[in-house]
Write an enzyme that holds these catalytic residues in place. Sequence first.
Site, PDB file in Angstrom:
ATOM      1  N   ASP A  31      28.951  15.383  29.419  1.00  0.00           N
ATOM      2  CA  ASP A  31      29.757  15.692  28.203  1.00  0.00           C
ATOM      3  C   ASP A  31      29.476  14.543  27.140  1.00  0.00           C
ATOM      4  O   ASP A  31      29.639  14.978  25.932  1.00  0.00           O
ATOM      5  CB  ASP A  31      31.200  16.029  28.841  1.00  0.00           C
ATOM      6  N   GLU A  33      27.357  12.282  26.784  1.00  0.00           N
ATOM      7  CA  GLU A  33      26.184  12.178  25.674  1.00  0.00           C
ATOM      8  C   GLU A  33      25.904  13.532  24.566  1.00  0.00           C
ATOM      9  O   GLU A  33      25.467  13.049  23.769  1.00  0.00           O
ATOM     10  CB  GLU A  33      25.006  12.512  26.720  1.00  0.00           C
ATOM     11  N   ASP A  35      28.488  14.834  23.273  1.00  0.00           N
ATOM     12  CA  ASP A  35      29.412  14.556  22.350  1.00  0.00           C
ATOM     13  C   ASP A  35      28.711  13.441  21.295  1.00  0.00           C
ATOM     14  O   ASP A  35      28.970  13.506  20.083  1.00  0.00           O
ATOM     15  CB  ASP A  35      30.713  13.814  22.639  1.00  0.00           C
ATOM     16  N   GLU A 112      27.993  46.335  35.421  1.00  0.00           N
ATOM     17  CA  GLU A 112      28.738  45.010  35.079  1.00  0.00           C
ATOM     18  C   GLU A 112      30.055  44.589  35.117  1.00  0.00           C
ATOM     19  O   GLU A 112      30.933  45.582  35.155  1.00  0.00           O
ATOM     20  CB  GLU A 112      28.275  44.752  33.352  1.00  0.00           C
ATOM     21  N   LYS A 114      33.653  44.405  33.682  1.00  0.00           N
ATOM     22  CA  LYS A 114      34.464  44.634  32.429  1.00  0.00           C
ATOM     23  C   LYS A 114      35.289  43.326  31.794  1.00  0.00           C
ATOM     24  O   LYS A 114      36.420  43.320  32.574  1.00  0.00           O
ATOM     25  CB  LYS A 114      35.123  45.916  32.816  1.00  0.00           C
ATOM     26  N   ASP A 116      37.855  41.236  30.139  1.00  0.00           N
ATOM     27  CA  ASP A 116      39.090  41.551  29.624  1.00  0.00           C
ATOM     28  C   ASP A 116      39.392  40.447  28.317  1.00  0.00           C
ATOM     29  O   ASP A 116      40.000  39.715  28.454  1.00  0.00           O
ATOM     30  CB  ASP A 116      40.301  41.548  30.701  1.00  0.00           C
ATOM     31  N   ARG A 135      35.986  45.119  16.568  1.00  0.00           N
ATOM     32  CA  ARG A 135      35.937  46.527  16.962  1.00  0.00           C
ATOM     33  C   ARG A 135      36.454  47.312  15.995  1.00  0.00           C
ATOM     34  O   ARG A 135      36.018  48.056  15.455  1.00  0.00           O
ATOM     35  CB  ARG A 135      36.009  46.686  18.421  1.00  0.00           C
ATOM     36  N   GLU A 171      31.865  40.593  24.733  1.00  0.00           N
ATOM     37  CA  GLU A 171      33.384  40.337  24.833  1.00  0.00           C
ATOM     38  C   GLU A 171      33.596  38.815  24.485  1.00  0.00           C
ATOM     39  O   GLU A 171      32.916  38.071  25.237  1.00  0.00           O
ATOM     40  CB  GLU A 171      33.718  40.815  26.037  1.00  0.00           C
ATOM     41  N   TYR A 223      27.141  42.154  26.457  1.00  0.00           N
ATOM     42  CA  TYR A 223      27.151  43.424  27.375  1.00  0.00           C
ATOM     43  C   TYR A 223      26.034  44.349  27.107  1.00  0.00           C
ATOM     44  O   TYR A 223      25.755  45.688  27.423  1.00  0.00           O
ATOM     45  CB  TYR A 223      28.248  44.080  27.770  1.00  0.00           C
ATOM     46  N   LYS A 315      38.290  51.244  36.566  1.00  0.00           N
ATOM     47  CA  LYS A 315      39.259  50.244  36.048  1.00  0.00           C
ATOM     48  C   LYS A 315      40.126  49.955  37.415  1.00  0.00           C
ATOM     49  O   LYS A 315      40.369  50.440  38.316  1.00  0.00           O
ATOM     50  CB  LYS A 315      40.355  51.025  35.135  1.00  0.00           C
ATOM     51  N   CYS A 409      75.347  24.583  45.492  1.00  0.00           N
ATOM     52  CA  CYS A 409      74.228  25.526  46.185  1.00  0.00           C
ATOM     53  C   CYS A 409      75.162  27.076  46.333  1.00  0.00           C
ATOM     54  O   CYS A 409      76.205  27.099  46.588  1.00  0.00           O
ATOM     55  CB  CYS A 409      74.088  25.156  47.697  1.00  0.00           C
ATOM     56  N   CYS A 412      76.187  27.727  50.158  1.00  0.00           N
ATOM     57  CA  CYS A 412      77.031  27.052  51.014  1.00  0.00           C
ATOM     58  C   CYS A 412      78.025  26.041  50.287  1.00  0.00           C
ATOM     59  O   CYS A 412      79.045  25.755  50.832  1.00  0.00           O
ATOM     60  CB  CYS A 412      76.268  26.223  51.951  1.00  0.00           C
ATOM     61  N   CYS A 427      69.733  21.822  47.645  1.00  0.00           N
ATOM     62  CA  CYS A 427      70.925  21.733  48.262  1.00  0.00           C
ATOM     63  C   CYS A 427      70.814  20.737  49.118  1.00  0.00           C
ATOM     64  O   CYS A 427      69.870  20.433  49.947  1.00  0.00           O
ATOM     65  CB  CYS A 427      71.113  23.011  48.971  1.00  0.00           C
ATOM     66  N   CYS A 432      72.661  23.916  55.704  1.00  0.00           N
ATOM     67  CA  CYS A 432      73.084  24.991  54.963  1.00  0.00           C
ATOM     68  C   CYS A 432      72.252  26.374  55.660  1.00  0.00           C
ATOM     69  O   CYS A 432      71.136  26.549  55.855  1.00  0.00           O
ATOM     70  CB  CYS A 432      72.263  24.921  53.368  1.00  0.00           C
TER      71      CYS A 432
HETATM   72  S1  IVH Z   1      29.825  48.950  27.213  1.00  0.00           S
HETATM   73  C1  IVH Z   1      29.458  52.546  24.375  1.00  0.00           C
HETATM   74  N1  IVH Z   1      30.166  46.717  28.828  1.00  0.00           N
HETATM   75  O1  IVH Z   1      35.501  47.534  27.115  1.00  0.00           O
HETATM   76  C2  IVH Z   1      29.629  51.416  25.675  1.00  0.00           C
HETATM   77  N2  IVH Z   1      31.880  47.432  27.389  1.00  0.00           N
HETATM   78  O2  IVH Z   1      36.271  50.565  27.048  1.00  0.00           O
HETATM   79  C3  IVH Z   1      30.365  50.336  25.091  1.00  0.00           C
HETATM   80  N3  IVH Z   1      33.854  45.812  27.905  1.00  0.00           N
HETATM   81  O3  IVH Z   1      35.515  47.824  23.902  1.00  0.00           O
HETATM   82  C4  IVH Z   1      30.705  49.433  26.053  1.00  0.00           C
HETATM   83  N4  IVH Z   1      33.200  44.753  29.267  1.00  0.00           N
HETATM   84  O4  IVH Z   1      34.659  45.582  24.362  1.00  0.00           O
HETATM   85  C5  IVH Z   1      30.592  47.481  27.949  1.00  0.00           C
HETATM   86  N5  IVH Z   1      30.329  44.988  30.452  1.00  0.00           N
HETATM   87  C6  IVH Z   1      30.980  45.812  29.451  1.00  0.00           C
HETATM   88  C7  IVH Z   1      32.007  45.713  29.003  1.00  0.00           C
HETATM   89  C8  IVH Z   1      32.796  46.329  28.038  1.00  0.00           C
HETATM   90  C9  IVH Z   1      33.942  44.892  28.580  1.00  0.00           C
HETATM   91  C10 IVH Z   1      34.840  46.527  26.619  1.00  0.00           C
HETATM   92  C11 IVH Z   1      34.402  46.782  25.310  1.00  0.00           C
HETATM   93  C12 IVH Z   1      34.672  48.214  25.121  1.00  0.00           C
HETATM   94  C13 IVH Z   1      35.478  48.581  26.081  1.00  0.00           C
HETATM   95  C14 IVH Z   1      35.199  49.946  26.481  1.00  0.00           C
END
Ligand code: IVH
Length: 672
Positions: A31, A33, A35, A112, A114, A116, A135, A171, A223, A315, A409, A412, A427, A432
């Site tokens: 890190d 180097e 920097d 893949e 998902k 968050d 988006r 994302e 993605y 989900k 406490c 007690c 306590c 106790c």
């Molecule tokens: S594909 C038409 N892949 O989830 C396909 N979305 O409900 C569009 N997201 O708004 C999305 N990980 O921001 C895709 N591996 C992934 C994802 C992903 C997160 C989010 C994405 C989208 C929402 C879809």
Amino acid sequence: MDPVLRAEELRSLIEHHNYRYHVLDSPEISDSEYDRLFRELVELESAHPELARPDSPTQSVGAPPVAGLTSFRHAVPMLSLDNAFGHDELRAFDDRVRKGLETAEQVEYFAELKFDGASLSLTYVDGVLESAATRGDGTTGEEVTHNAKTVRGIPLRLMQPLPGRIEIRGEVVMLKSVFAEINLAKSERGEQLFANPRNAAAGGLRQLDSRQTAARKLNFFTYGVGLVDLSSGRRLADTQSAGLSRLRDLGFPARSEATVLSGPDQLVAFVDRIQEARASLPFGIDGVVIKVNSLDQQEALGFTARGPRWAIAYKFPAEQAFTTLNRIFAQVGRTGKITPVADLEPVSVGGVTVSRATLHNYEDLSRKDVREGDTVIVQRAGDVIPEVVGPVLEKRPEGALPTPEPTVCPECGAEVARKQAEVDIRCTNLSCPAQIAAKLRHFVGRKMMDIDGMGEKLIDRFLELGILTDLPSIFRLQSRREELVGLERLGELSIDNLLASIEGCKERPLGRFLFALGIPSVGEKGGQDLARELRTLDAVRSADYDTLIAIPNVGPSTASEVQEWFEDPENRRIVDELLALGVAPVEGEAPISDLFAGQTIVFTGKLERFTREAAEAFVAKMGGKSAGSVSKQTAFVVAGPGAGSKLQKAESLGVPVKSEEEFLEMVPEGSL
Ligand code: IVH
């Protein structure tokens, strides 16, 4: 050297190291180097303003604020996905796909994570980042190019030439470690905390001052793509999997968990494996996205009004929820620690119903300013105890008051005390009843002495009747059998089962016994470490600070806690009495071989030939150690089916990985 050439050289070097770090996860330089290179470029650009360029990596530190965000119309709408909850809905998706494709064959999918966070669309023209947009409602978002430049994993120039226009989608997330670090700093400054990494990332992207975005240290994972209009054609590749590996080569981080799968059974196994690995990932995910891998098949399936027919979001249960906090009460733990606990309106979090959550300590409580009657955010991640993250201030009822820290406490009435530099209050009364009850509950727990039939209710009843008074009294129950059998609602059979279970626990391994005693800072792993290194209870009891601190994983505070605990006359009496009553912890045997001497081995995934415990005991017998996490010090990892993040970490650190078969081959015949 000519500053023009040096600046260009530095940019290429920094881009290369960004790629090694964020995409390949395998840095080549330290890190500091890095920097140094970065600082040199910053200095060069400020000394020669004519050298500054909008696609220089120095843009990642942010720039002065913009006046406002402008709206951005997406060339191709950013759609959302249909959700699937549970295995049946996943199989139903596969049925729909096969019906749509009119095939009875198994369909190939790409699965893949998902992520968050907040979605982001990046447009590159001839390999240079032109714009970045959120988006928004899917059709129109906000232009946030100034902020995107500060996000890790967003190259300002692609790593390979790519004539034409391409939109990369992905994302933006805040890593859990960054979230914890920033919230800690915020709490030290008395500022409002981020509720979760997703909000922190989404808010970070919409800053006017990109230096604020830079301070949030966000990360980008790709993605897919939106509009593709390249001189090479309208596709990056013919499959989603090949497309993602192209994106990786172009300089975008993609996660290696993503996998090609065939048919519904593999989909089900994959989502379960990821759900299990969820808590140990470095960032939050809320599920798995399953996509038909072939782009031809994707086109054949097309879209509904809501989203693509070729993809689904599987989900996981949400790890956070809102609910009403009814009451805050003080709970006395086995070490006397007094913890504020929230009584909640029951709510489902992370797949289980939660009606109680910890508020950690009174300092934390007053910092978060959570009050009775508040609507609060409750969180439960992985196996972690549910906690109250904070209040929703807009919903606070009138007249809600803070809960004061108790001065005595609550159980007690004894005085409470706070050790120097500690946040917890305790306590001070060793007898106790609440402390004793908590000690007993802990001692009999499944991972400790594992006494069947001794539940919370029974412990409370026996305490009330004076039948149980301390840990040794458990082992005196045998001599009071007649009296116990005479008690209401306790049959002869259940008493005999309980007594048998007490008898059967006397010879638990030393590590578990140490854990069961309730020595502060000594958990399951700590007990094992002490037992493995010191071997006998006598050695643990008489270990001085220097001996303890020399044990791997034992830090200064644990070392003094252990020493102090065994110096306390009351604790000594308890251990002596337990031994006198026949408790005989099984002490560690000396290794019978030095096959694994000095080596630390990590097991991950499912083992077919023996249990995890047996494997770890075997390693100890062979003079080695086993650990729960992979580091550079790990000699090798034994990975079975379903191995996840540990396997990945081993691969990224270059730690050798063996299959169970290969591991067995190392072992001399007859030693198992
Ligand atoms: S594909 C038409 N892949 O989830 C396909 N979305 O409900 C569009 N997201 O708004 C999305 N990980 O921001 C895709 N591996 C992934 C994802 C992903 C997160 C989010 C994405 C989208 C929402 C879809």
